[in-house]
Scaffold this active site. Structure first.
Site, PDB file in Angstrom:
ATOM      1  N   ARG A  88       1.705   8.546  32.363  1.00  0.00           N
ATOM      2  CA  ARG A  88       0.502   8.016  31.723  1.00  0.00           C
ATOM      3  C   ARG A  88       0.642   8.049  30.202  1.00  0.00           C
ATOM      4  O   ARG A  88       0.237   7.132  29.520  1.00  0.00           O
ATOM      5  CB  ARG A  88      -0.706   8.852  32.155  1.00  0.00           C
ATOM      6  CG  ARG A  88      -1.999   8.464  31.475  1.00  0.00           C
ATOM      7  CD  ARG A  88      -3.150   9.309  31.985  1.00  0.00           C
ATOM      8  NE  ARG A  88      -3.330   9.151  33.409  1.00  0.00           N
ATOM      9  CZ  ARG A  88      -3.613  10.146  34.252  1.00  0.00           C
ATOM     10  NH1 ARG A  88      -3.748  11.375  33.807  1.00  0.00           N
ATOM     11  NH2 ARG A  88      -3.771   9.923  35.535  1.00  0.00           N
ATOM     12  N   TYR A  89       1.187   9.142  29.682  1.00  0.00           N
ATOM     13  CA  TYR A  89       1.372   9.287  28.240  1.00  0.00           C
ATOM     14  C   TYR A  89       2.835   9.000  27.920  1.00  0.00           C
ATOM     15  O   TYR A  89       3.718   9.349  28.701  1.00  0.00           O
ATOM     16  CB  TYR A  89       1.052  10.718  27.816  1.00  0.00           C
ATOM     17  CG  TYR A  89      -0.341  11.185  28.136  1.00  0.00           C
ATOM     18  CD1 TYR A  89      -1.435  10.724  27.405  1.00  0.00           C
ATOM     19  CD2 TYR A  89      -0.574  12.104  29.158  1.00  0.00           C
ATOM     20  CE1 TYR A  89      -2.717  11.173  27.687  1.00  0.00           C
ATOM     21  CE2 TYR A  89      -1.863  12.562  29.442  1.00  0.00           C
ATOM     22  CZ  TYR A  89      -2.920  12.086  28.699  1.00  0.00           C
ATOM     23  OH  TYR A  89      -4.181  12.547  28.972  1.00  0.00           O
ATOM     24  N   ARG A  92       5.484  12.189  28.054  1.00  0.00           N
ATOM     25  CA  ARG A  92       5.561  13.187  29.131  1.00  0.00           C
ATOM     26  C   ARG A  92       5.209  12.567  30.481  1.00  0.00           C
ATOM     27  O   ARG A  92       4.413  11.633  30.546  1.00  0.00           O
ATOM     28  CB  ARG A  92       4.667  14.389  28.843  1.00  0.00           C
ATOM     29  CG  ARG A  92       3.209  14.086  28.564  1.00  0.00           C
ATOM     30  CD  ARG A  92       2.645  15.190  27.639  1.00  0.00           C
ATOM     31  NE  ARG A  92       1.198  15.159  27.486  1.00  0.00           N
ATOM     32  CZ  ARG A  92       0.553  14.373  26.619  1.00  0.00           C
ATOM     33  NH1 ARG A  92       1.205  13.495  25.881  1.00  0.00           N
ATOM     34  NH2 ARG A  92      -0.762  14.452  26.513  1.00  0.00           N
ATOM     35  N   CYS A 101       0.349  22.931  49.318  1.00  0.00           N
ATOM     36  CA  CYS A 101      -0.063  24.086  48.513  1.00  0.00           C
ATOM     37  C   CYS A 101      -0.135  25.303  49.424  1.00  0.00           C
ATOM     38  O   CYS A 101      -0.222  25.173  50.644  1.00  0.00           O
ATOM     39  CB  CYS A 101      -1.451  23.857  47.908  1.00  0.00           C
ATOM     40  SG  CYS A 101      -1.528  22.388  46.865  1.00  0.00           S
ATOM     41  N   CYS A 105      -7.774  24.250  47.637  1.00  0.00           N
ATOM     42  CA  CYS A 105      -9.011  24.476  46.910  1.00  0.00           C
ATOM     43  C   CYS A 105     -10.003  23.391  47.315  1.00  0.00           C
ATOM     44  O   CYS A 105      -9.649  22.212  47.374  1.00  0.00           O
ATOM     45  CB  CYS A 105      -8.742  24.412  45.411  1.00  0.00           C
ATOM     46  SG  CYS A 105      -7.330  25.443  44.937  1.00  0.00           S
ATOM     47  N   CYS A 108     -10.409  20.390  44.938  1.00  0.00           N
ATOM     48  CA  CYS A 108      -9.154  19.818  44.426  1.00  0.00           C
ATOM     49  C   CYS A 108      -9.287  18.334  44.062  1.00  0.00           C
ATOM     50  O   CYS A 108      -9.792  17.544  44.846  1.00  0.00           O
ATOM     51  CB  CYS A 108      -8.055  19.971  45.474  1.00  0.00           C
ATOM     52  SG  CYS A 108      -6.515  19.191  44.964  1.00  0.00           S
ATOM     53  N   ARG A 110      -6.840  16.334  43.792  1.00  0.00           N
ATOM     54  CA  ARG A 110      -5.882  15.541  44.574  1.00  0.00           C
ATOM     55  C   ARG A 110      -6.107  15.769  46.070  1.00  0.00           C
ATOM     56  O   ARG A 110      -5.179  15.676  46.858  1.00  0.00           O
ATOM     57  CB  ARG A 110      -4.435  15.891  44.200  1.00  0.00           C
ATOM     58  CG  ARG A 110      -4.076  15.535  42.785  1.00  0.00           C
ATOM     59  CD  ARG A 110      -2.570  15.297  42.583  1.00  0.00           C
ATOM     60  NE  ARG A 110      -2.355  14.832  41.230  1.00  0.00           N
ATOM     61  CZ  ARG A 110      -1.854  15.592  40.243  1.00  0.00           C
ATOM     62  NH1 ARG A 110      -1.466  16.822  40.482  1.00  0.00           N
ATOM     63  NH2 ARG A 110      -1.718  15.088  39.035  1.00  0.00           N
ATOM     64  N   ASP A 270     -13.231  16.876  38.409  1.00  0.00           N
ATOM     65  CA  ASP A 270     -13.030  15.445  38.617  1.00  0.00           C
ATOM     66  C   ASP A 270     -13.919  14.945  39.753  1.00  0.00           C
ATOM     67  O   ASP A 270     -14.460  15.732  40.522  1.00  0.00           O
ATOM     68  CB  ASP A 270     -11.555  15.186  38.936  1.00  0.00           C
ATOM     69  CG  ASP A 270     -10.668  15.486  37.739  1.00  0.00           C
ATOM     70  OD1 ASP A 270     -11.013  15.034  36.631  1.00  0.00           O
ATOM     71  OD2 ASP A 270      -9.649  16.185  37.899  1.00  0.00           O
ATOM     72  N   ASP A 307     -10.830  14.507  32.593  1.00  0.00           N
ATOM     73  CA  ASP A 307      -9.887  13.437  32.868  1.00  0.00           C
ATOM     74  C   ASP A 307     -10.726  12.189  33.115  1.00  0.00           C
ATOM     75  O   ASP A 307     -11.531  12.154  34.051  1.00  0.00           O
ATOM     76  CB  ASP A 307      -9.049  13.777  34.115  1.00  0.00           C
ATOM     77  CG  ASP A 307      -7.573  13.836  33.782  1.00  0.00           C
ATOM     78  OD1 ASP A 307      -7.020  12.781  33.430  1.00  0.00           O
ATOM     79  OD2 ASP A 307      -7.000  14.934  33.870  1.00  0.00           O
ATOM     80  N   LYS A 314      -6.881  12.500  29.430  1.00  0.00           N
ATOM     81  CA  LYS A 314      -7.844  13.571  29.187  1.00  0.00           C
ATOM     82  C   LYS A 314      -8.529  13.374  27.841  1.00  0.00           C
ATOM     83  O   LYS A 314      -7.895  12.933  26.894  1.00  0.00           O
ATOM     84  CB  LYS A 314      -7.127  14.922  29.191  1.00  0.00           C
ATOM     85  CG  LYS A 314      -6.547  15.282  30.551  1.00  0.00           C
ATOM     86  CD  LYS A 314      -5.779  16.586  30.490  1.00  0.00           C
ATOM     87  CE  LYS A 314      -5.101  16.865  31.816  1.00  0.00           C
ATOM     88  NZ  LYS A 314      -4.060  15.840  32.156  1.00  0.00           N
TER      89      LYS A 314
END
Ligand SMILES: *Cc1c(COP(=O)(O)O)cnc(C)c1O
Ligand code: SF4
Length: 344
Positions: A88-89, A92, A101, A105, A108, A110, A270, A307, A314
């Site tokens: 996206r950037y 990076r 995982c 969570c 989450c 995602r 999010d 985000d 962000k």
């Protein structure tokens, strides 16, 4: 003790009633459930509103999605040039070697992608993802996330670190993980050693949302990383019912800094499906961040970020101390709310 991977397991562990489990079957079918033996042990006898329990134990509210919630809330898919990479950037990329995982969570971002069957990159796909990074000299940092990259065997982590270190143009490899607080014994000396290589700086961002997660075991896991010379960052999500009180955030950030973990981001949640019960208002978040400013060391102040839905990156969303800007300079608010002028 075995991990809990289903509602039946949670009932057996005494963390959910049979009736709740029956009512939540649909939720558990849709979003993965997992608690490690370590977390289960910690939650033995915990109240339903325990700030660690509510992060992992499914709730009936997850069945309700609001209209503005999105399956891909931060636009990972629209910025993925090859499988396993999100770019996206300019300088990076995210590298996502797996989507599993140790714990799942409930908030989450995602959650539509992660799970036990969650796509892991095949050896060929990982090579293609690494080739993408290798061919782009503008990429300065590789952020290994997922899923949780610390679920990979040290041998596989080492292979990724070595491959990235050999690229020359990449100066930093950063891992995002929940393992130090979800399964701290997994942070073995072998795993720690695998993260480091000549020619690259390794950083680790640890996902922690409540001071109660920084147990002696978690502190020891963080110490193994820090003692190896790996700088640690804290990544926290502002969550209603978990940490949306100034004193709770203060205790969290002090616990992190005390363990050599610099609070980096406080994320506004999010728009993941079925998570509206976790989302405070942005104004509430700003009030909480304002309450910390000045009263707590600068080391304990993360940047409050959101985000932007759709994959626009962000943005810092804390209030700005500059309140006015005109012919006579800037009007600035101090941490006690008093106004001052800065000329120019
Ligand atoms: C969050 C994120 C990053 C990292 O952003 P930093 O501000 O450097 O921590 C990089 N790429 C993507 C796609 C992200 O979502
Ligand atoms: S550890 Fe991270 S990726 Fe995994 S479920 Fe929790 S928030 Fe999602």
């Amino acid at each position: 003790m075995k991990p809990a991977r289903s509602l039946t397991d949670l009932v057996a562990a005494g963390l959910m009633t049979e009736a709740d489990a029956a009512a939540m079957a649909g939720v558990a079918d849709r979003y993965a459930v997992a608690l490690t033996p370590y977390v289960l042990d910690r939650l033995a006898g915990a109240a339903p509103d325990d700030p660690v329990a509510v992060q992992y134990i499914p709730a009936p509210a997850e069945a309700y999605s609001t209209e503005d919630e999105l399956a891909d809330p931060i636009g990972d898919h629209s910025h993925s040039p090859v499988k396993g990479i999100v770019h996206r950037y300019p300088d990076r990329v995210l590298l996502k070697p797996l989507h599993a995982c140790a714990v799942y969570c409930r908030f989450c971002f995602r959650r539509e992608m992660v799970g036990p069957g969650g796509d892991a990159l095949s050896a060929g796909e990982l090579d293609a993802a690494l080739a993408y990074v290798r061919s782009r000299p503008e990429i300065w940092e590789v952020i290994v996330t997922g899923g949780d990259p610390f679920l990979l065997a040290p041998r596989r982590l080492r292979a990724i670190v070595q491959a990235v270190a050999a690229m020359g143009h990449v100066g930093v490899i950063r891992f995002h993980t929940r393992i130090p607080v979800a399964d701290p014994a997994r942070v073995t000396p072998e795993l720690v050693a695998a993260l480091r290589a000549d020619g690259i700086a390794s950083w680790v961002a640890v996902h922690v949302n409540h001071a109660a997660e920084m147990t002696p075991e978690a502190a020891a896991a963080a110490a193994r990383l820090a003692d190896a010379g790996i700088p640690l960052l804290g990544q926290s999500v502002l969550l209603k019912g978990v940490n949306d009180e100034a004193a709770v955030l203060e205790a969290l950030f002090r616990a992190l800094v005390r363990n050599r973990i610099k609070p980096y981001y406080l994320h506004h949640p999010d728009l993941a499906p079925g998570t509206s019960h976790f989302r405070p208002s942005v104004e509430r978040g700003q009030d909480l961040v304002d309450a910390l400013r000045g009263h707590v060391s600068g080391l304990c102040q993360p940047t409050y970020v959101l985000d932007i839905p759709g994959g626009h990156g962000k943005a810092p969303i804390g209030r700005c101390a500059i309140e006015t800007h005109g012919g006579d300079g800037h009007g600035i608010r101090d941490y006690q709310g008093r106004r001052h002028r800065y000329p120019g």
